[in-house]
Design a protein around this motif. Structure first.
Motif, PDB file in Angstrom:
ATOM      1  N   ARG A   1     -36.988  62.996 -60.946  1.00  0.00           N
ATOM      2  CA  ARG A   1     -37.332  64.370 -61.313  1.00  0.00           C
ATOM      3  C   ARG A   1     -36.089  65.253 -61.405  1.00  0.00           C
ATOM      4  NH1 ARG A   1     -38.944  63.796 -55.973  1.00  0.00           N
ATOM      5  NH2 ARG A   1     -37.990  65.213 -54.470  1.00  0.00           N
ATOM      6  N   HIS A   2     -34.977  64.805 -60.820  1.00  0.00           N
ATOM      7  CA  HIS A   2     -33.729  65.565 -60.893  1.00  0.00           C
ATOM      8  C   HIS A   2     -32.806  65.049 -61.987  1.00  0.00           C
ATOM      9  CE1 HIS A   2     -35.036  67.427 -57.244  1.00  0.00           C
ATOM     10  NE2 HIS A   2     -34.885  66.341 -56.518  1.00  0.00           N
ATOM     11  N   ALA A   3     -33.265  64.102 -62.797  1.00  0.00           N
ATOM     12  CA  ALA A   3     -32.384  63.476 -63.790  1.00  0.00           C
ATOM     13  C   ALA A   3     -31.849  64.492 -64.786  1.00  0.00           C
ATOM     14  CB  ALA A   3     -33.129  62.362 -64.519  1.00  0.00           C
ATOM     15  N   ALA A   4     -32.679  65.452 -65.197  1.00  0.00           N
ATOM     16  CA  ALA A   4     -32.249  66.421 -66.213  1.00  0.00           C
ATOM     17  C   ALA A   4     -31.138  67.330 -65.707  1.00  0.00           C
ATOM     18  CB  ALA A   4     -33.433  67.258 -66.670  1.00  0.00           C
ATOM     19  N   HIS A   5     -30.964  67.440 -64.379  1.00  0.00           N
ATOM     20  CA  HIS A   5     -29.957  68.346 -63.826  1.00  0.00           C
ATOM     21  C   HIS A   5     -28.640  67.635 -63.523  1.00  0.00           C
ATOM     22  CE1 HIS A   5     -33.099  71.368 -63.416  1.00  0.00           C
ATOM     23  NE2 HIS A   5     -33.836  70.478 -62.782  1.00  0.00           N
TER      24      HIS A   5
ATOM     25  N   ALA B   1     -19.818  67.000 -63.185  1.00  0.00           N
ATOM     26  CA  ALA B   1     -20.189  68.069 -62.258  1.00  0.00           C
ATOM     27  C   ALA B   1     -19.567  67.822 -60.887  1.00  0.00           C
ATOM     28  CB  ALA B   1     -21.710  68.163 -62.142  1.00  0.00           C
ATOM     29  N   GLU B   2     -19.180  68.903 -60.217  1.00  0.00           N
ATOM     30  CA  GLU B   2     -18.627  68.789 -58.875  1.00  0.00           C
ATOM     31  C   GLU B   2     -19.759  68.658 -57.859  1.00  0.00           C
ATOM     32  OE1 GLU B   2     -16.013  71.940 -57.897  1.00  0.00           O
ATOM     33  OE2 GLU B   2     -14.408  71.251 -59.235  1.00  0.00           O
ATOM     34  N   ILE B   3     -19.530  67.844 -56.856  1.00  0.00           N
ATOM     35  CA  ILE B   3     -20.506  67.661 -55.795  1.00  0.00           C
ATOM     36  C   ILE B   3     -19.789  67.782 -54.461  1.00  0.00           C
ATOM     37  CG2 ILE B   3     -21.879  66.093 -57.226  1.00  0.00           C
ATOM     38  CD1 ILE B   3     -20.830  63.842 -55.419  1.00  0.00           C
ATOM     39  N   MET B   4     -20.573  67.961 -53.408  1.00  0.00           N
ATOM     40  CA  MET B   4     -20.031  68.078 -52.067  1.00  0.00           C
ATOM     41  C   MET B   4     -20.348  66.807 -51.310  1.00  0.00           C
ATOM     42  SD  MET B   4     -18.707  70.976 -52.466  1.00  0.00           S
ATOM     43  CE  MET B   4     -18.043  71.144 -50.813  1.00  0.00           C
ATOM     44  N   VAL B   5     -19.336  66.279 -50.630  1.00  0.00           N
ATOM     45  CA  VAL B   5     -19.467  65.016 -49.918  1.00  0.00           C
ATOM     46  C   VAL B   5     -19.107  65.241 -48.463  1.00  0.00           C
ATOM     47  CG1 VAL B   5     -18.719  62.618 -49.781  1.00  0.00           C
ATOM     48  CG2 VAL B   5     -18.854  63.761 -51.993  1.00  0.00           C
ATOM     49  N   GLY B   6     -19.946  64.731 -47.546  1.00  0.00           N
ATOM     50  CA  GLY B   6     -19.667  64.818 -46.124  1.00  0.00           C
ATOM     51  C   GLY B   6     -20.589  65.784 -45.422  1.00  0.00           C
ATOM     52  N   GLU B   7     -20.462  65.820 -44.109  1.00  0.00           N
ATOM     53  CA  GLU B   7     -21.264  66.715 -43.296  1.00  0.00           C
ATOM     54  C   GLU B   7     -20.736  68.143 -43.390  1.00  0.00           C
ATOM     55  OE1 GLU B   7     -23.922  65.736 -41.898  1.00  0.00           O
ATOM     56  OE2 GLU B   7     -23.720  63.568 -41.996  1.00  0.00           O
ATOM     57  N   ASN B   8     -21.579  69.107 -43.006  1.00  0.00           N
ATOM     58  CA  ASN B   8     -21.160  70.511 -43.008  1.00  0.00           C
ATOM     59  C   ASN B   8     -19.957  70.701 -42.091  1.00  0.00           C
ATOM     60  OD1 ASN B   8     -23.196  71.280 -44.737  1.00  0.00           O
ATOM     61  ND2 ASN B   8     -24.642  71.652 -43.076  1.00  0.00           N
ATOM     62  N   GLY B   9     -18.973  71.412 -42.598  1.00  0.00           N
ATOM     63  CA  GLY B   9     -17.759  71.636 -41.832  1.00  0.00           C
ATOM     64  C   GLY B   9     -16.665  70.641 -42.142  1.00  0.00           C
TER      65      GLY B   9
ATOM     66  N   PRO C   1     -25.712  69.180 -57.163  1.00  0.00           N
ATOM     67  CA  PRO C   1     -26.280  70.375 -57.801  1.00  0.00           C
ATOM     68  C   PRO C   1     -27.426  69.966 -58.726  1.00  0.00           C
ATOM     69  CG  PRO C   1     -24.232  69.762 -58.876  1.00  0.00           C
ATOM     70  CD  PRO C   1     -24.394  68.816 -57.722  1.00  0.00           C
ATOM     71  N   ILE C   2     -28.621  70.483 -58.466  1.00  0.00           N
ATOM     72  CA  ILE C   2     -29.788  70.094 -59.263  1.00  0.00           C
ATOM     73  C   ILE C   2     -30.433  71.296 -59.957  1.00  0.00           C
ATOM     74  CG2 ILE C   2     -30.309  68.080 -57.841  1.00  0.00           C
ATOM     75  CD1 ILE C   2     -32.445  69.787 -56.444  1.00  0.00           C
ATOM     76  N   GLY C   3     -29.803  72.466 -59.936  1.00  0.00           N
ATOM     77  CA  GLY C   3     -30.366  73.633 -60.611  1.00  0.00           C
ATOM     78  C   GLY C   3     -29.792  74.919 -60.049  1.00  0.00           C
ATOM     79  N   THR C   4     -30.269  76.034 -60.552  1.00  0.00           N
ATOM     80  CA  THR C   4     -29.829  77.348 -60.093  1.00  0.00           C
ATOM     81  C   THR C   4     -31.037  78.236 -59.848  1.00  0.00           C
ATOM     82  OG1 THR C   4     -29.617  78.139 -62.379  1.00  0.00           O
ATOM     83  CG2 THR C   4     -27.639  77.206 -61.332  1.00  0.00           C
ATOM     84  N   ARG C   5     -30.832  79.287 -59.074  1.00  0.00           N
ATOM     85  CA  ARG C   5     -31.885  80.263 -58.803  1.00  0.00           C
ATOM     86  C   ARG C   5     -31.243  81.617 -58.524  1.00  0.00           C
ATOM     87  NH1 ARG C   5     -32.082  80.934 -53.229  1.00  0.00           N
ATOM     88  NH2 ARG C   5     -31.006  79.288 -52.053  1.00  0.00           N
TER      89      ARG C   5
END
Length: 329
Positions: free
Chosen positions: A201-205, A210-218, A260-264
């Motif tokens: 369902r996220h294929a279209a996004h 595209a840049e992505i974030m890898v790893g745990e928070n911090g 990233p799978i969309g914006t709001r």
């Protein structure tokens, strides 16, 4: 003489101070936020090629183990087939026998040439002797070629690494009997990346680059979506992520990834504008007449906007309100 001038100057300073505070006042901003989907990716090698045996026999030596780094065409194991050594001995014996026959045929040819000069023999007999020498020479050449084939088969007992990389698996031990084509070791190379399986369902996004974030928070790093495969498997889209300096100590290790799978649309305020009192969260804004008014809000996720820590306001603000420092109310 200076008192009439001092009053207007004080008033001008107040006006300038008020203008400066108004110009520097922040507002609740309506911004577009990126929607993120958290999934787990697996560390995989770009190329995974098995090193296979080219002949059947007994594994007499394995020079690598899991985790070792190997160069392309490096010998990682040795296989020996005793029958090849026996075939080499048999072929060499044939060559020796044919060599003896050739020496005798050449001697007969030399005697025939001498007899022909004296008129004792015929030219037909001499041609037969010459043909016999040529036949034996050709047989020796053919037998030597057969010997080269057996020697090449014996040389193929050395199992070579198909590419430069890391040894991922060695399913055999010394003394194992194997057949031609069996896997001796699994080699991973060509660089390492993260492979993701994202719900379709996220294929279209998903967009390559595209840049992505890898790893745990911090402790997050930035990666790049390098490849999105068109074939959907079991309701999931397969994608590859390139990350600089990816830790490849453990292949198939799982790493948390945010895609990233969309914006709001959302309303955000600086994190410093949010205060908490008696279990409730407040943001102080300027009322219609400029007086501070506390608004009860419901905060959401925190993020960075233009280098400033902001917090999303889920309810209580509509965007555009002028913020007041909570210490001044």
């Amino acid at each position: 003489m200076r008192q009439p001038i001092l009053g207007p100057m004080i008033g001008l300073c107040l006006v300038l101070t008020s203008f400066s505070q108004t110009a520097a006042a922040e507002t609740a901003r309506a911004v577009t936020l990126t929607e993120w989907k958290s999934v787990f990716g697996r560390v995989e090698a770009r190329d995974m090629i098995p090193a296979r045996s080219r002949i059947g026999g007994v594994v007499v030596e394995i020079t690598v183990e899991e985790g070792d780094s190997v160069a392309k065409d490096a010998v990682i194991a040795t296989i020996r087939d005793e029958k090849l050594a026996l075939q080499l001995d048999a072929v060499q014996a044939q060559i020796d026998a044919l060599g003896s026959q050739l020496d005798n045929a050449r001697a007969e040819l030399k005697r025939g040439e001498d007899l022909l000069e004296r008129g004792v023999t015929t030219a037909q007999r001499l041609d037969a002797l010459r043909t016999q020498v040529e036949v034996l020479e050709n047989q020796i050449d053919a037998t030597r070629a057969e010997k080269s084939v057996v020697e090449q088969q014996a040389a193929e007992g050395a199992v070579l690494a198909p590419l430069a990389g890391k040894v991922l698996d060695v399913p055999l031990t010394s003394g194992t009997v194997i057949m031609p084509g069996e896997v001796v070791a699994q080699i991973g190379g060509g660089g390492f990346f993260l492979r993701l399986a994202v719900p379709e369902r996220h294929a279209a996004h998903l967009a390559e680059g595209a840049e992505i974030m890898v790893g745990e928070n911090g402790a997050e790093t930035t990666g790049r979506l390098a490849k999105v495969y068109p074939n959907i498997e079991n309701g999931r889209v397969i994608a590859d992520v390139e990350i600089p300096n990816l830790n490849s100590d453990f292949v198939n290790a799982r790493v948390l990834v945010r895609l990233p799978i969309g914006t709001r649309e959302a309303v955000v305020v600086p994190e410093s504008a949010l205060t908490t009192r008696m279990g409730l969260d407040f943001v102080t804004v300027a009322g219609p007449d400029g007086t501070p008014v506390r608004r009860t809000v419901v905060p959401g996720a925190r993020s960075m906007q233009d280098g400033v820590a902001v917090v999303e306001i889920l309810s209580g603000l509509s965007g555009g309100e002028t913020l007041v420092d909570p210490t001044d109310d």
